[in-house]
Design an enzyme around this catalytic site. Structure first.
Site, PDB file in Angstrom:
ATOM      1  N   TYR A 101      59.586  54.306  57.615  1.00 19.99           N
ATOM      2  CA  TYR A 101      61.002  54.128  57.951  1.00 19.99           C
ATOM      3  C   TYR A 101      61.736  53.444  56.805  1.00 19.99           C
ATOM      4  O   TYR A 101      61.275  52.413  56.291  1.00 19.99           O
ATOM      5  CB  TYR A 101      61.128  53.268  59.222  1.00 19.99           C
ATOM      6  N   GLU A 189      69.765  56.090  57.396  1.00 19.91           N
ATOM      7  CA  GLU A 189      68.319  56.009  57.653  1.00 19.91           C
ATOM      8  C   GLU A 189      67.588  57.259  57.177  1.00 19.91           C
ATOM      9  O   GLU A 189      68.118  58.364  57.280  1.00 19.91           O
ATOM     10  CB  GLU A 189      68.052  55.926  59.174  1.00 19.91           C
TER      11      GLU A 189
END
Ligand code: GDP
Ligand code: MN
Length: 378
Positions: A101, A189
């Site tokens: 992530y 993201e």
């Protein structure tokens, strides 16, 4: 404004971020022909403004064009978290070894942007934050210094990334930060950042949220903005330049100033009513805006009554009253309207309204009680 995965990936591509080869499709046939172009196993991904698409059945592998057509037919038209899937991204499937992530957002409490890196990619970061907060390495950024190489290394070490990922991850994070700044994002993201079987890194997903107040600086995204309005009434309201949010109730609410309108929603709710919308006509609204506001609220066929709550500062009561009267003339209004008008030129406004079918109220509370009673009566 949120971007869809493929729209975010288009931006990533401009910034040199490696993404899987692919394109968006609006039909099963189109999905099949993209799969044929790619000529390898593809992944077909629902394009909606929601996470957790995989779990919902919105992400499926297809080994040839026929399979791509079949899974696209399943995915297009399905609903994910209440959102109808109208398009799919068809792209080369990644050979996933690990998922990480990378994310940047605004930490309002710290008044800084915050960078987050985790080895626990592929699932929503909120879940990781809840179940395993230590697995997220975080760093607040000083805007004058930006994101430096040593900070990237520090984040990577803290997140326990393996050496193969550590080496390449910096380029992704730097590009992500550049996108974040250039596009006035509130969130950017890459989740997951995929480490493939042959040791390459690739951005397998994108999530980008832009600050709506900065959208005027990004005319290249105007087309995405128009496409993303799911609610036809909200789309129409925004075209008319109104600040409007549709809610689920049956009492239309119109006021001047966001704080006043929100308070009005609360008071109506407390009196047992259910607001149908938020509509702020802003400061200094002219009669025409008031007419437009009434017309917009009435586009929602659930609306059984309207409550006007106007506190005149730079907004003039007589101007608002003129707008209401012209609305009554132009539109065939079948629902009761309660008006609370106070402040600048309120007396002149109320005088204009005399003899009209509008119901006056001296206070916000009284107005809320009156509209709830009238709506319940009908
Ligand atoms: P989200 O869950 O809606 O954020 O969708 P993502 O794009 O992040 O995908 C969710 C999951 O689907 C990923 O974490 C992967 O496990 C899986 N997935 C996505 N793309 C591929 C792919 O190309 N190949 C394989 N094998 N799995 C994939
Ligand atoms: Mn994702």
């Amino acid at each position: 404004m949120k971007l869809l995965e493929y729209q975010g990936k288009e931006i990533f591509a401009k910034y040199g971020v490696p993404i899987p080869q692919g394109r968006v499709a609006f039909s099963p046939d189109e999905a099949a022909s993209i799969a044929a172009e790619i000529g390898k196993t593809v992944v077909v991904k629902a394009q909606v403004h929601a996470g957790g698409r995989g779990k919902a059945g919105g992400i499926k592998l297809a080994k040839d064009p026929d399979e791509a057509r079949a899974v696209a037919a399943q995915i297009i038209g399905m609903e994910i978290k209440g959102l109808k899937v109208e398009r799919v991204l068809v792209e080369e499937a990644a050979d996933i070894k690990e998922e990480y992530y990378l994310g940047i957002t605004t930490d309002r409490a710290a008044r800084r942007n915050i960078v987050m890196v985790s080895k626990e990619g592929g699932i929503e970061i909120e879940v990781v934050a809840e179940q395993n907060p230590a697995a997220i390495a975080k760093l607040h950024l000083d805007p004058a210094i930006g994101l430096q190489d040593f900070q990237i290394r520090q984040l990577g070490f803290e997140a326990n990334l393996p050496p193969t990922a550590l080496k390449g991850m910096g380029a992704f994070l730097k590009a992500l930060y550049k996108v974040y700044l250039d596009y006035d994002c509130s969130l950017a993201e890459i989740n997951p950042l995929v480490l493939t079987g042959d040791g390459k890194l690739i951005a397998a997903d994108s999530k980008i949220v832009l600050d709506d107040n900065a959208l005027f600086r990004h005319p290249d995204l105007a087309q995405f903005q128009e496409e993303q309005e799911d609610d036809p009434i909200e789309a129409e309201a925004h075209k008319r330049g109104l600040t409007y949010v549709r809610l689920e109730g049956d009492i239309g609410i119109i006021g001047n100033g966001a704080g006043l309108v929100m308070t009005t929603l609360d008071v109506v709710q407390r009196e047992g009513g259910r607001p149908a919308n938020f509509l702020d006509i802003g400061g200094g609204a002219k009669a025409e805006v008031v007419t437009q506001a009434i017309d917009t609220v009435l586009l929602d066929k659930n609306v059984k009554g309207i409550f006007f709550n106007i506190f005149g500062g730079i907004t003039r009561g007589d101007e608002v009253a003129k707008g209401m009267l012209s609305a009554i003339e132009i539109i065939d209004i079948k629902v009761p309207i309660v008006v609370r008008l106070t402040g600048t030129r309120a007396a002149e406004g109320l005088a204009l309204l005399e003899g009209s079918p509008l119901v006056g109220a001296a206070t916000m509370q009284e107005g809320a009680q009156k509209i709830v009673a009238l709506v319940n009566q009908n």
